[in-house]
Motif scaffolding. Structure first.
Motif, short mmCIF file in Angstrom:
data_model
loop_
_atom_site.label_atom_id
_atom_site.label_comp_id
_atom_site.label_asym_id
_atom_site.label_seq_id
_atom_site.Cartn_x
_atom_site.Cartn_y
_atom_site.Cartn_z
N TYR A 37 48.29 39.92 39.25
CA TYR A 37 48.24 38.98 38.14
C TYR A 37 46.95 39.24 37.38
O TYR A 37 46.01 39.81 37.91
N ARG A 38 46.91 38.80 36.13
CA ARG A 38 45.68 38.94 35.37
C ARG A 38 45.42 37.69 34.55
O ARG A 38 46.33 36.94 34.20
N VAL A 48 51.58 40.41 36.26
CA VAL A 48 51.61 41.77 35.72
C VAL A 48 52.75 42.54 36.36
O VAL A 48 53.61 43.09 35.68
N TYR A 59 58.21 43.71 36.57
CA TYR A 59 57.08 43.92 35.66
C TYR A 59 57.12 42.95 34.50
O TYR A 59 58.19 42.57 34.02
N SER A 60 55.95 42.62 34.03
CA SER A 60 55.85 41.92 32.76
C SER A 60 56.31 42.84 31.65
O SER A 60 56.07 44.06 31.70
N VAL A 63 53.81 45.39 30.09
CA VAL A 63 53.29 46.56 30.80
C VAL A 63 54.38 47.55 31.21
O VAL A 63 54.07 48.63 31.74
N MET A 82 47.65 52.08 36.16
CA MET A 82 47.68 51.59 34.78
C MET A 82 47.37 52.74 33.84
O MET A 82 46.27 53.30 33.87
N ASP A 89 44.94 44.56 27.58
CA ASP A 89 45.05 44.59 29.03
C ASP A 89 43.76 44.10 29.71
O ASP A 89 43.72 43.95 30.93
N TYR A 93 41.88 40.99 37.15
CA TYR A 93 43.13 41.27 37.85
C TYR A 93 43.02 40.77 39.29
O TYR A 93 42.09 41.12 40.02
#
Length: 119
Positions: A37-38, A48, A59-60, A63, A82, A89, A93
């Motif tokens: 998560y972020r 995320v 996935y989100s 991303v 990533m 972004d 995280y």
């Protein structure tokens, strides 16, 4: 108890890549879900990517196609590759693991690692 230790954050230019790692230790139940998560400044924490013990991923939309989540069950470690990083972004995280056991949810978080993408 369960401990999650993240590593791999840092400063990168837009278009660059980073790889985050999160090692879990302690009383970990399987099957479980591990994820990233972020949280950006002034925003809520958001998913995320996450992956189950069986390897199913989620996935989100922001991303998809750029980030890849994977895990090593033998090492209780989850990774986030990533690529094509964007300024948006940027954030802290957090690694997460969770599972359900006997009608109770267990949910654990790491301390977070900063990712900064310069534009």
């Amino acid at each position: 108890q369960v401990q999650l230790v993240e590593s791999g954050g840092g400063l990168v230019q837009a278009g660059g890549s980073l790889r985050l790692s999160c090692a879990a230790s302690g009383s970990i139940f399987r099957p479980n879900t591990m994820g990233w998560y972020r949280q950006a400044p002034g925003k809520q924490r958001e998913l995320v990517a996450r992956i189950t013990s069986a390897g199913n991923t989620d996935y989100s939309d922001s991303v998809k196609g750029r980030f890849t989540i994977s895990r090593d069950n033998a090492k209780n470690t989850v990774y986030l590759q990533m690529n094509s990083l964007k300024h948006e972004d940027t954030g802290v995280y957090y690694c997460n693991t969770n599972w359900n056991l006997l009608l109770r949810n267990y949910d654990y978080w790491g301390q977070g690692t900063q990712v900064t993408v310069s534009s």
